[in-house]
Design an enzyme around this catalytic site. Sequence first.
Site, PDB file in Angstrom:
ATOM      1  N   HIS A   1      -5.823   9.126   0.770  1.00 63.49           N
ATOM      2  CA  HIS A   1      -5.685   8.249   1.931  1.00 63.49           C
ATOM      3  C   HIS A   1      -6.458   8.760   3.143  1.00 63.49           C
ATOM      4  CE1 HIS A   1      -3.995   5.393   4.801  1.00 63.49           C
ATOM      5  NE2 HIS A   1      -3.376   4.771   3.809  1.00 63.49           N
TER       6      HIS A   1
ATOM      7  N   ASP B   1       0.820  -1.208   0.000  1.00 64.51           N
ATOM      8  CA  ASP B   1       0.000   0.000   0.000  1.00 64.51           C
ATOM      9  C   ASP B   1       0.857   1.261   0.000  1.00 64.51           C
ATOM     10  OD1 ASP B   1      -1.926  -1.927   0.447  1.00 64.51           O
ATOM     11  OD2 ASP B   1      -2.859  -0.897   2.145  1.00 64.51           O
ATOM     12  N   ASP B   2       0.220   2.369  -0.404  1.00 65.05           N
ATOM     13  CA  ASP B   2       0.701   3.739  -0.196  1.00 65.05           C
ATOM     14  C   ASP B   2       1.695   4.247  -1.227  1.00 65.05           C
ATOM     15  OD1 ASP B   2      -0.919   3.745   1.975  1.00 65.05           O
ATOM     16  OD2 ASP B   2       0.656   3.907   3.487  1.00 65.05           O
TER      17      ASP B   2
ATOM     18  N   HIS C   1       3.779  -2.357   2.983  1.00 63.19           N
ATOM     19  CA  HIS C   1       3.840  -1.021   2.399  1.00 63.19           C
ATOM     20  C   HIS C   1       5.174  -0.786   1.696  1.00 63.19           C
ATOM     21  CE1 HIS C   1       0.886  -0.758   5.650  1.00 63.19           C
ATOM     22  NE2 HIS C   1       0.319   0.214   4.950  1.00 63.19           N
TER      23      HIS C   1
ATOM     24  N   HIS D   1      -5.885   2.838  -3.966  1.00 64.64           N
ATOM     25  CA  HIS D   1      -5.853   3.066  -2.513  1.00 64.64           C
ATOM     26  C   HIS D   1      -6.377   4.472  -2.196  1.00 64.64           C
ATOM     27  CE1 HIS D   1      -4.880   1.706   1.438  1.00 64.64           C
ATOM     28  NE2 HIS D   1      -3.824   2.477   1.629  1.00 64.64           N
TER      29      HIS D   1
END
Length: 379
Positions: free
Chosen positions: A171, A117-118, A275, A167
């Site tokens: 966020h 993620d991210d 991540h 995603h």
Amino acid sequence: MTPSQTPRSNPRRLSPTLFCTAIVCFLASTIPLTTAAINKADFPPASAVPSVNHPQVQQWLAEIDLKGAPSIALNVGEPPDCPAKVKPGVCYWTCEDCANDDVVECPDKNVWGLTFDDGPTPATPDLLAFLDQQQVKATFFLIGANVVQYPEMVVKEDAAGHHLASHTWSHHALTTLTNEEIVAEIKWTEKAILDATGRRVRYMRPPYGDVDNRVRFVLKKLGYTVVDWGGDTFDSNDWKIPQMSSSAVIAHLEKSIVTYANAANNTKGFITLEHDLTSQTVNVAKSLIPKGKEHNLQIMSVADCLRDSSPYGVANNTAVVSPPINTPPPPTSDPVSPTAQGAGVGLDLGPHHSMAATTVWSSGIVLGSAFVAAALALL
């Protein structure tokens, strides 16, 4: 957990909330781009929830029908604290272990659905090089604003055969946003990835795993499959670094992997939460992936573990079809649809409300899928 039970404390409240705004400003200046086909001025600010009054958002809203969305009150906080009592019908994954039809596992045993993620971030190239060396493919849940900042990285992820997914744009916790704001978050990210790669993504992961039935309703209207992860057991906790030491993070997930591999009664695989946020989180992956291989786990993207040979939607009036790069295991039963995992409101999936950390970046190059490899030679 039943609605009448006292919810567990939210562990994300113990982690710093400095990720989004501060890191975005810092990282935006750390890597000069050699190519920038996307006009950044066309996109909203990186760290904020996009305005629903933007003409482009108004056009997107006109294309979908949000009537009939469940009437569920918006939560408060970033991320939200679990309420004292969750009302029936909310199906709040983070706080009551209710997955509804989210994807939470791989359908075949001894399969590890690898996700990050991210990104993209300055740490992503090192991870891509390692995954290439290991001949492993992953699903990358991309922050839209990061795609606008680092489009070349997303092109390289796609060209390497990894699975691209959403995603959100900034966020933010989706249960705190209005239906229209959710549409803006998803569609701006969709546009960024589409502009960068020609891929129209249709898988997404809610920030912090923050999803309830209202959010699911909107996401389904937009054509998305929600992907969570295997609860606290398969949350790497890498987002806690440096408050939690890298060695402790590695030990936690390694224990989960070894316990799973040694179990005699596995019928399903698992999906982890990791991540590509910093060099430290990438090093966690570098330590754990070889451990999975040592235990004969088949490591692959979520799309591959679901045996989804068409993980993208229609883009530029052409269906984008990408056969799996990994070879998924032969089906042990009838093929499972992406929305069949964890089906059933109120399904008890164990303690899995660990929420991931945040960051923001992105941008892209419009490339026909047949010319991605040739374009990379020019980067």
